[in-house]
Design an enzyme around this catalytic site. Structure first.
Site, PDB file in Angstrom:
ATOM      1  N   LYS A 169       0.844  -1.208   0.000  1.00 15.56           N
ATOM      2  CA  LYS A 169       0.000   0.000   0.000  1.00 15.56           C
ATOM      3  C   LYS A 169       0.874   1.252   0.000  1.00 15.56           C
ATOM      4  O   LYS A 169       0.599   2.230  -0.719  1.00 15.56           O
ATOM      5  CB  LYS A 169      -0.935  -0.039   1.218  1.00 15.56           C
ATOM      6  N   LYS A 237       0.171  12.069   5.726  1.00 18.26           N
ATOM      7  CA  LYS A 237       0.461  10.982   6.676  1.00 18.26           C
ATOM      8  C   LYS A 237       1.116   9.793   5.961  1.00 18.26           C
ATOM      9  O   LYS A 237       2.116   9.245   6.411  1.00 18.26           O
ATOM     10  CB  LYS A 237      -0.850  10.571   7.352  1.00 18.26           C
TER      11      LYS A 237
HETATM   12  P1  NAP Z   1     -11.691   9.736   7.075  1.00 17.33           P
HETATM   13  O1  NAP Z   1     -12.920   9.979   6.295  1.00 17.33           O
HETATM   14  O2  NAP Z   1     -10.896  10.897   7.552  1.00 17.33           O
HETATM   15  O3  NAP Z   1     -12.057   8.777   8.299  1.00 17.33           O
HETATM   16  C1  NAP Z   1     -11.121   8.527   9.293  1.00 17.33           C
HETATM   17  C2  NAP Z   1     -11.719   7.625  10.349  1.00 17.33           C
HETATM   18  O4  NAP Z   1     -10.781   7.511  11.452  1.00 17.33           O
HETATM   19  C3  NAP Z   1     -13.005   8.147  10.967  1.00 17.33           C
HETATM   20  O5  NAP Z   1     -13.806   7.069  11.360  1.00 17.33           O
HETATM   21  C4  NAP Z   1     -12.488   8.911  12.185  1.00 17.33           C
HETATM   22  O6  NAP Z   1     -13.448   9.096  13.196  1.00 17.33           O
HETATM   23  C5  NAP Z   1     -11.414   7.963  12.648  1.00 17.33           C
HETATM   24  N1  NAP Z   1     -10.435   8.596  13.526  1.00 17.33           N
HETATM   25  C6  NAP Z   1      -9.541   9.552  13.203  1.00 17.33           C
HETATM   26  N2  NAP Z   1      -8.775   9.871  14.271  1.00 17.33           N
HETATM   27  C7  NAP Z   1      -9.230   9.102  15.289  1.00 17.33           C
HETATM   28  C8  NAP Z   1      -8.838   8.955  16.637  1.00 17.33           C
HETATM   29  N3  NAP Z   1      -7.823   9.655  17.156  1.00 17.33           N
HETATM   30  N4  NAP Z   1      -9.519   8.084  17.403  1.00 17.33           N
HETATM   31  C9  NAP Z   1     -10.544   7.349  16.875  1.00 17.33           C
HETATM   32  N5  NAP Z   1     -10.949   7.428  15.604  1.00 17.33           N
HETATM   33  C10 NAP Z   1     -10.295   8.297  14.818  1.00 17.33           C
HETATM   34  O7  NAP Z   1     -10.652   8.847   6.245  1.00 17.33           O
HETATM   35  P2  NAP Z   1     -10.883   7.793   5.072  1.00 17.33           P
HETATM   36  O8  NAP Z   1     -10.699   8.475   3.781  1.00 17.33           O
HETATM   37  O9  NAP Z   1     -12.098   6.988   5.339  1.00 17.33           O
HETATM   38  O10 NAP Z   1      -9.573   6.898   5.274  1.00 17.33           O
HETATM   39  C11 NAP Z   1      -9.484   5.870   6.238  1.00 17.33           C
HETATM   40  C12 NAP Z   1      -8.157   5.146   6.020  1.00 17.33           C
HETATM   41  O11 NAP Z   1      -8.119   4.615   4.695  1.00 17.33           O
HETATM   42  C13 NAP Z   1      -6.918   6.036   6.137  1.00 17.33           C
HETATM   43  O12 NAP Z   1      -5.879   5.279   6.684  1.00 17.33           O
HETATM   44  C14 NAP Z   1      -6.614   6.406   4.691  1.00 17.33           C
HETATM   45  O13 NAP Z   1      -5.253   6.722   4.507  1.00 17.33           O
HETATM   46  C15 NAP Z   1      -6.996   5.127   3.983  1.00 17.33           C
HETATM   47  N6  NAP Z   1      -7.417   5.257   2.581  1.00 17.33           N
HETATM   48  C16 NAP Z   1      -8.236   6.263   2.181  1.00 17.33           C
HETATM   49  C17 NAP Z   1      -8.600   6.341   0.841  1.00 17.33           C
HETATM   50  C18 NAP Z   1      -9.493   7.427   0.325  1.00 17.33           C
HETATM   51  O14 NAP Z   1      -9.502   7.616  -0.901  1.00 17.33           O
HETATM   52  N7  NAP Z   1     -10.233   8.171   1.131  1.00 17.33           N
HETATM   53  C19 NAP Z   1      -8.151   5.385  -0.071  1.00 17.33           C
HETATM   54  C20 NAP Z   1      -7.332   4.347   0.378  1.00 17.33           C
HETATM   55  C21 NAP Z   1      -6.968   4.291   1.715  1.00 17.33           C
HETATM   56  P3  NAP Z   1     -14.394  10.418  13.185  1.00 17.33           P
HETATM   57  O15 NAP Z   1     -15.468  10.117  12.176  1.00 17.33           O
HETATM   58  O16 NAP Z   1     -14.853  10.546  14.564  1.00 17.33           O
HETATM   59  O17 NAP Z   1     -13.510  11.562  12.740  1.00 17.33           O
END
Ligand code: NAP
Length: 287
Positions: A169, A237
């Site tokens: 990844k 990150k």
């Molecule tokens: P996101 O929308 O920012 O969601 C992040 C999640 O993590 C939310 O559930 C958030 O909770 C939680 N979180 C953040 N800080 C926290 C903490 N200190 N304690 C507990 N929960 C916490 O991100 P996302 O886009 O879904 O991405 C999630 C993961 O997948 C990341 O690692 C990202 O790098 C990876 N990813 C993302 C994509 C993309 O295109 N978006 C693609 C591939 C991989 P709250 O809702 O309370 O904030």
């Protein structure tokens, strides 16, 4: 019962696909409101990660970063101490290999099975169940959860033992970050040389130099609007984790470190919650 912790952009859509396929889900998210659409569709709410663990056979996490995963797994009311031996934890979050191995070791101490399964593909592929999974873990465990991964994704690449999914990844996201920055710079040069932005973007996208994903960023750049599919702060990150992993292996990645600082600066300018393609703003001299 499947537990799902982390209902952000990606997790909410992945969990919804599991629900739509008839699986029973118990969900937890730090911010409860994000769970409401799933609760209305029949998912059960857990008051804590601990409660999710107590009622799940398999638990998925899709969280922002290693700190968030550690908090949900091991801090107060974390789920790991409440998963009984033999159960499975599948971490889909993008973290770093050292962290993945640490979590795998913590699971092993308690007889819990662990799989790292981060994904490629953004908001839309998550919605359509077309993610690509990079998987690390034992063959029999991967085979057991493969049907679940295929509900959320179109491809499942099992790359070896724990950590291998996370490693691949990071390799992929390094390319993604640099390609986005390079494209942004080329568009900026084209504009500075007197072409209108749309012409430059269209020309670039019609050459083999442009990565296929850039087609999906075309309108964002042309209209200078960057609604988050993949939040820029997560790309920053990821590049930090790339740099850290390279350091641990004794290699240098000059471009990755430069890209890390570009995304970091864009985040400092207040664009962390925008899509990562907002790095174009920085590279085209906007502030
Ligand atoms: P996101 O929308 O920012 O969601 C992040 C999640 O993590 C939310 O559930 C958030 O909770 C939680 N979180 C953040 N800080 C926290 C903490 N200190 N304690 C507990 N929960 C916490 O991100 P996302 O886009 O879904 O991405 C999630 C993961 O997948 C990341 O690692 C990202 O790098 C990876 N990813 C993302 C994509 C993309 O295109 N978006 C693609 C591939 C991989 P709250 O809702 O309370 O904030």
């Amino acid at each position: 019962m499947i537990g799902f912790i982390g209902l952000g952009i990606m997790g909410s859509r992945m969990a919804e696909n599991l629900l739509n396929s008839g699986y029973s889900l118990i969900v937890y998210n730090r911010t409860k409101e994000k769970a409401e659409p799933l609760l209305q569709k029949g998912a059960k709410w857990a008051n804590s990660p601990k409660e999710a663990a107590e009622q799940s056979d398999v638990i998925f996490t899709m969280l922002a970063n290693p700190q968030a995963v550690e908090t949900m797994a091991l801090k107060e009311h974390g789920f790991l101490p409440y998963l009984s031996a033999g159960k499975l934890w599948v971490d889909c979050s993008t973290v770093d290999p050292a962290f993945t191995r640490k979590m795998a070791a913590k699971c092993a101490e308690r007889g819990i099975r662990f799989i790292d399964a981060p994904v490629a593909g953004s908001k839309l592929p998550a919605e359509k169940g077309e993610l690509v999974f990079f998987v690390g873990g034992r063959q029999e465990d991967v085979d057991e959860i493969r049907p679940l991964l295929h509900v959320m994704g179109k491809a499942v690449h099992h790359l070896g033992e724990n950590g291998k999914g996370t490693m691949m990844k990071l390799v992929v996201n390094l390319m993604l970050a640099e390609a986005m920055a390079a494209f942004s710079e080329a568009v900026s040069l084209g504009e500075a040389l007197g072409f209108d932005k749309e012409t430059v973007v269209n020309m670039l996208l019609n050459t083999p130099t442009a990565a296929p994903f850039l087609q999906g960023k075309k309108d964002y750049i042309i209209h200078n609007r960057f609604p988050a599919e993949f939040p820029l702060e997560h790309m920053h990150k990821d590049l930090h984790l790339v740099a850290q992993s390279a350091y641990e292996r004794g290699i240098t990645l000059p471009l990755a470190n430069l890209a890390k600082e570009l995304y970091g600066l864009a985040k400092q300018y207040g664009w962390g919650q925008d899509d990562f393609s907002a790095v174009y703003r920085l590279l085209s001299g906007q502030k």
